[in-house]
Design a protein around this motif. Sequence first.
Motif, PDB file in Angstrom:
ATOM      1  N   GLU A 127    -106.096  13.776 120.006  1.00  0.00           N
ATOM      2  CA  GLU A 127    -104.968  13.372 119.167  1.00  0.00           C
ATOM      3  C   GLU A 127    -105.242  12.015 118.526  1.00  0.00           C
ATOM      4  OE1 GLU A 127    -101.157  13.496 120.964  1.00  0.00           O
ATOM      5  OE2 GLU A 127    -101.353  15.573 121.652  1.00  0.00           O
ATOM      6  N   PHE A 128    -105.808  11.086 119.295  1.00  0.00           N
ATOM      7  CA  PHE A 128    -106.137   9.782 118.737  1.00  0.00           C
ATOM      8  C   PHE A 128    -107.113   9.929 117.577  1.00  0.00           C
ATOM      9  CE2 PHE A 128    -105.114   6.327 122.109  1.00  0.00           C
ATOM     10  CZ  PHE A 128    -103.812   6.795 122.156  1.00  0.00           C
ATOM     11  N   ALA A 129    -108.053  10.848 117.710  1.00  0.00           N
ATOM     12  CA  ALA A 129    -109.004  11.086 116.625  1.00  0.00           C
ATOM     13  C   ALA A 129    -108.281  11.565 115.377  1.00  0.00           C
ATOM     14  CB  ALA A 129    -110.056  12.106 117.066  1.00  0.00           C
ATOM     15  N   LEU A 130    -107.306  12.448 115.548  1.00  0.00           N
ATOM     16  CA  LEU A 130    -106.545  12.942 114.402  1.00  0.00           C
ATOM     17  C   LEU A 130    -105.717  11.822 113.781  1.00  0.00           C
ATOM     18  CD1 LEU A 130    -105.554  15.291 112.611  1.00  0.00           C
ATOM     19  CD2 LEU A 130    -103.719  15.626 114.272  1.00  0.00           C
ATOM     20  N   PHE A 131    -105.039  11.031 114.615  1.00  0.00           N
ATOM     21  CA  PHE A 131    -104.219   9.944 114.098  1.00  0.00           C
ATOM     22  C   PHE A 131    -105.070   8.918 113.365  1.00  0.00           C
ATOM     23  CE2 PHE A 131    -101.216  10.754 117.904  1.00  0.00           C
ATOM     24  CZ  PHE A 131    -100.767  11.911 117.289  1.00  0.00           C
ATOM     25  N   ASP A 132    -106.251   8.651 113.893  1.00  0.00           N
ATOM     26  CA  ASP A 132    -107.157   7.715 113.247  1.00  0.00           C
ATOM     27  C   ASP A 132    -107.511   8.203 111.842  1.00  0.00           C
ATOM     28  OD1 ASP A 132    -108.959   5.558 112.961  1.00  0.00           O
ATOM     29  OD2 ASP A 132    -110.615   6.822 113.611  1.00  0.00           O
ATOM     30  N   LEU A 133    -107.803   9.486 111.715  1.00  0.00           N
ATOM     31  CA  LEU A 133    -108.143  10.058 110.412  1.00  0.00           C
ATOM     32  C   LEU A 133    -106.937  10.099 109.487  1.00  0.00           C
ATOM     33  CD1 LEU A 133    -110.339  12.992 111.751  1.00  0.00           C
ATOM     34  CD2 LEU A 133    -111.175  11.063 110.399  1.00  0.00           C
ATOM     35  N   ALA A 134    -105.759  10.373 110.056  1.00  0.00           N
ATOM     36  CA  ALA A 134    -104.563  10.540 109.234  1.00  0.00           C
ATOM     37  C   ALA A 134    -103.993   9.216 108.755  1.00  0.00           C
ATOM     38  CB  ALA A 134    -103.494  11.310 110.013  1.00  0.00           C
ATOM     39  N   LEU A 135    -104.159   8.148 109.536  1.00  0.00           N
ATOM     40  CA  LEU A 135    -103.458   6.902 109.248  1.00  0.00           C
ATOM     41  C   LEU A 135    -104.344   5.796 108.705  1.00  0.00           C
ATOM     42  CD1 LEU A 135    -101.227   6.774 112.441  1.00  0.00           C
ATOM     43  CD2 LEU A 135    -100.558   7.507 110.156  1.00  0.00           C
ATOM     44  N   SER A 136    -105.644   5.880 108.912  1.00  0.00           N
ATOM     45  CA  SER A 136    -106.525   4.770 108.560  1.00  0.00           C
ATOM     46  C   SER A 136    -107.299   5.080 107.289  1.00  0.00           C
ATOM     47  CB  SER A 136    -107.514   4.493 109.707  1.00  0.00           C
ATOM     48  OG  SER A 136    -106.829   4.197 110.905  1.00  0.00           O
ATOM     49  N   ASP A 137    -107.309   4.110 106.375  1.00  0.00           N
ATOM     50  CA  ASP A 137    -108.138   4.259 105.189  1.00  0.00           C
ATOM     51  C   ASP A 137    -109.616   4.168 105.538  1.00  0.00           C
ATOM     52  OD1 ASP A 137    -106.010   4.634 103.504  1.00  0.00           O
ATOM     53  OD2 ASP A 137    -105.808   2.516 103.002  1.00  0.00           O
ATOM     54  N   LYS A 138    -109.926   3.430 106.607  1.00  0.00           N
ATOM     55  CA  LYS A 138    -111.298   3.345 107.105  1.00  0.00           C
ATOM     56  C   LYS A 138    -111.294   3.747 108.571  1.00  0.00           C
ATOM     57  CE  LYS A 138    -112.683  -0.337 103.909  1.00  0.00           C
ATOM     58  NZ  LYS A 138    -113.230  -1.709 103.782  1.00  0.00           N
ATOM     59  N   PRO A 139    -111.390   5.045 108.859  1.00  0.00           N
ATOM     60  CA  PRO A 139    -111.323   5.505 110.250  1.00  0.00           C
ATOM     61  C   PRO A 139    -112.354   4.819 111.138  1.00  0.00           C
ATOM     62  CG  PRO A 139    -111.150   7.357 108.745  1.00  0.00           C
ATOM     63  CD  PRO A 139    -111.503   6.160 107.912  1.00  0.00           C
ATOM     64  N   VAL A 140    -111.958   4.605 112.400  1.00  0.00           N
ATOM     65  CA  VAL A 140    -112.786   3.862 113.336  1.00  0.00           C
ATOM     66  C   VAL A 140    -113.948   4.693 113.847  1.00  0.00           C
ATOM     67  CG1 VAL A 140    -112.788   2.755 115.609  1.00  0.00           C
ATOM     68  CG2 VAL A 140    -110.872   2.391 114.044  1.00  0.00           C
ATOM     69  N   PHE A 141    -113.733   5.978 114.086  1.00  0.00           N
ATOM     70  CA  PHE A 141    -114.654   6.755 114.894  1.00  0.00           C
ATOM     71  C   PHE A 141    -115.717   7.506 114.109  1.00  0.00           C
ATOM     72  CE2 PHE A 141    -110.669   6.355 117.132  1.00  0.00           C
ATOM     73  CZ  PHE A 141    -111.099   5.724 118.274  1.00  0.00           C
ATOM     74  N   GLN A 142    -115.493   7.743 112.849  1.00  0.00           N
ATOM     75  CA  GLN A 142    -116.502   8.416 112.062  1.00  0.00           C
ATOM     76  C   GLN A 142    -116.254   8.159 110.586  1.00  0.00           C
ATOM     77  OE1 GLN A 142    -116.137  12.745 111.393  1.00  0.00           O
ATOM     78  NE2 GLN A 142    -114.433  12.707 112.847  1.00  0.00           N
ATOM     79  N   ALA A 143    -117.314   8.300 109.795  1.00  0.00           N
ATOM     80  CA  ALA A 143    -117.185   8.235 108.347  1.00  0.00           C
ATOM     81  C   ALA A 143    -116.933   9.654 107.858  1.00  0.00           C
ATOM     82  CB  ALA A 143    -118.456   7.673 107.727  1.00  0.00           C
ATOM     83  N   PRO A 144    -115.707   9.970 107.401  1.00  0.00           N
ATOM     84  CA  PRO A 144    -115.383  11.353 107.046  1.00  0.00           C
ATOM     85  C   PRO A 144    -116.243  11.868 105.891  1.00  0.00           C
ATOM     86  CG  PRO A 144    -113.396  10.015 107.243  1.00  0.00           C
ATOM     87  CD  PRO A 144    -114.554   9.072 107.247  1.00  0.00           C
ATOM     88  N   LEU A 145    -116.398  13.174 105.853  1.00  0.00           N
ATOM     89  CA  LEU A 145    -117.110  13.830 104.773  1.00  0.00           C
ATOM     90  C   LEU A 145    -116.266  13.819 103.502  1.00  0.00           C
ATOM     91  CD1 LEU A 145    -118.482  16.884 106.802  1.00  0.00           C
ATOM     92  CD2 LEU A 145    -119.777  14.878 106.059  1.00  0.00           C
ATOM     93  N   GLU A 146    -116.913  14.144 102.385  1.00  0.00           N
ATOM     94  CA  GLU A 146    -116.252  14.107 101.086  1.00  0.00           C
ATOM     95  C   GLU A 146    -115.232  15.228 100.944  1.00  0.00           C
ATOM     96  OE1 GLU A 146    -117.406  14.631  96.331  1.00  0.00           O
ATOM     97  OE2 GLU A 146    -118.951  14.755  97.891  1.00  0.00           O
TER      98      GLU A 146
END
Length: 750
Positions: free
Chosen positions: A476-495
Motif C-alpha cells: 500500500e505504501f508503494a501505491l501511495f508513494d506513486l499516487a501522491l508523489s511527483d518524484k516517487p521514492v522507491f522507483q522511477a516510474p515508466l513512461e
Amino acid sequence: MKGSRRAAGTFAALATLVAAWAGLAAPGSPFPAQDASTSVQQPIRHEVAVVLHLVQVYVMDKKGKPVPDLVKSDFVVRDNGQPVEITDFEVRTIDRAAVGPGAAQAPAAQAQAVAEPAPAGGEAADQGSGMTRKFILFFDFAFNNPRGVKKAKEAALHFLDKEVQPGDELALFSYSLTRGLSIHEFLTTEQDKVRKTLETIELDRIAGRAESLEQEYWTAGLEGRTGAAPSIGAGGESTTGGQTPIDRNPATLRWRRQESKDQARNFMHKLTTVAQALRYVPGQKHVLLFSHGIAGSLLYMHQDAAGTSTPINVGDYVLRTDYESMLKEFSSANCQIFSFDTREAAKVPSLFDYDEQTFGYVRGAGRFLFTQSGVSQNTNLMLKNEDFTGLYALTKLAKDTGGLYYGNINEYERNLDRLETMTGAFYVLGYPVTETWDGRFHEITVEVKPKGLKVSAPRGFYNPVPFKELTPLEQEFALFDLALSDKPVFQAPLEAEMTALAAPFGPDMNLGYVTRLPSGTVEGLAGPKVEIVSFAFDEDENLADLRRAVHDLSGFRDRDVIYASGGIVKPGGYRCRVVVRNLDTGRAAVASGRVFVAPAAASGLRLHSVLLLRPGSEPVYLEGAGLAGRRSSDASSWASLYAFDRSLFAPALGPIAAGTSRIFCAVPCSVGGIAEPLIGLRAFLVDMRTGKRTDLDVTLHDRVLWGDLFVQSVELALPGSGPGSYTLYLRAEEKTTRSAATIATPLILR
C-alpha cells in the motif's frame, strides 16, 4: 551523485485514501483481452547487480551543533564489519536564513548543497545526490488528550512555517483506536499539501484513556488493601465524595485494564508494520511523535504502592517484548524518533487542586499511591507518579532510536529549533554494494577520525525483496508513494501519458480518464495481473474518486495500450493521476493531468473537454471500471461520446511533434433547448511563452449525435509552429440563437 532506486517498487496519503482503498476488499473482476489460461507467465528474475548505496550521516560537536567541514578521509564506514571504500561524498547544509514564514509554501526545491573547498587528493564534496531531510509528523490519538493534541497541532504548524526548509520531504501519519493508522500524506516535497492536511486534523479522533485507567486500577487496588475503598453503589459505581462516579468494581477494572493492554498491543503492532515498511525508504527518517506514551506500569517492573513493603509488579512480558521489538524495527529502519510529551499541555490546575491534593477527600486524608513530595494528588491531574504515565516509554523510544525526548510540549518553539539545528547539516557517503534479493540486513557502522564528535548514522539497511513478498502495508505504501508523489521514492516510474475528460457521459460518469501506455512501457509491465488505479484529487487535495481494475497485459508486449475508466465527481478543479502496476513485480508507470468539471446546464450551448487525435495504427483498447466497478452494457462509457474511426486515429495524449501540419480532435457539444442548431467553429493557438495568437484553419468532418449532445470531428491546420507550450482554443457559435461557448486545452509541441 545518483542514488540507487530499486525496481521492485518496495513500498502512504490521505485518511480518505486509506478508507477508500480498504473499501476495495478484493481486486475488481479481471477484464482480460485474451484468455488468461493461454498466456504463459515467465518466471520473475531479479539479476544481481552492483549498486551505489548512500548513507546519510549527521556529525555534531559536544554542544549538539552540526560539524559541516569534514572531508571524505575523515570517515570510516564498515558494512557487516568489513571496511568499505567511500566512492562518493557530499556535504549538505541548510541555510537557516531562508527559513521563515511561508517557507513551507515555497516551490519544492532541493536543499542548498554547499561544496567545501577541494582539499588535496580531490576530496571535494560532490553535488546533487537528491538525498534530502525526511520528517514524519506522527499524531497519536490513542494515548493523548484534547489539550495535548491542540498544542501538538500548534507545534507542527510552527515547524512547517518556521523550521522546514524547501526541499525537505514531509509525511503526515496518525493513529487512533477507532480508525487505526491513517497515512494522510506520504513523503513529499509539496509542503503546502501537508500543511493543508494538518489543519484538518480533528480533535474528536482522540479515544481511549489507557493512562487514566491505569491510575484508577492501581489506586483501587491500594484502597482495597488499606481499607479506604469507596462505597460501591448499585451497578458497581463509586458513590464517595460527590465526584463523578467511577466504576471501581475489581472485575470491571481488570477487564478495562486488559482492554488497555489490547489497545497498547494493537498500537505497537501497527507501528511495527510501519517501521518495517519504512525500512526501504533511503536515508534517515526523523519521526516527530506527539503522544502521552503507553503507561510504563503496563510494560515494566514497578512497586504497586509507595514503600518497600508493597508487592512488586513485573509488568506484562508479552507487551514488553512487543514494545522492544517495535523499537528494534524503527532503529533498523533508520527512523529517529523525537518524542514530544503532550501531558504538560494538560497541566491546568484548578483553584482547589491544593486542597484536593492535601486532604484527598475522595480517599480520605493521608498519603496514598500517587504522591509527590509527600502530598497526595488528584488522579485527574497530570502531576502523577511517573511509573504510571508514558514518560519512560517515550524516553526509551527516543533513546533507543537515536532521537530525543522533549518533556514539555509548551516549549515546542525552543525544542523544534534544537531539532532544526541538529539536522542542519549532514553528509552523504556512497559505496558500492552487491544487490541481492534476499531481504538480509546489512549492519553499518560509521566513525569519524576527529575526536570528541558525535556521529548519528543509520544502523544498516535491508536488501530488497520481491514485490510479492512485501507485506500488505508495504505494498500500500508503494501505491501511495506513486499516487501522491511527483518524484516517487522507491522507483522511477515508466513512461505513460493521460488526459482527463470532463463531459456529461451519463448519470454515473462525468469524469473520464484516458491513459496511453507505449509499447516499451507495456513490455516492462506486461503480466497476467496488472492493476490500473485512477485517482482524482480535488482543489483541497482530498480524494474525490478512485477506480481500480486488474487486466492481463501479457499478450500486448509489442503494442500500445489505451486504457479508459471514469467516475462521477462534484463540479470543480481536479488533479488526476493514473498508476499502472504489475502485481507480481511491483514495476509501475504513472501519468498525471488536470481538469475542470463544470456544473451541469439544463440548456444552452456548451463545449466539453477536447480529445486530441493522431493518425496511426490501432492500439489495444481496454475499458476500466465505471461507477461501483460496473462493466455492464448500460454503463456510461467515454468511447460512446468520443466517437472516432479507430482504424485511422488514436488518442494523442502526449506531446505532438513540432512541425506537424495537421491535428485532429473530437469536440463534444451540448445543445440543450436549441432546436436544429447551426454550429460554427473557430480555433486559434496561443504561445504560452510569448502570448502570440495564431488563427487556425478549421475543417469539420463527421458529426455524431448522442442524446442532447453531438460530437464534432475537427481537423486543424497548424502553421508550422516550433517546439513549446501552447493553448488551443476552440470557440463555437450557434447562428440562430447567437449563443457561444469556448473550450481550451493544452498543446505541447516537441
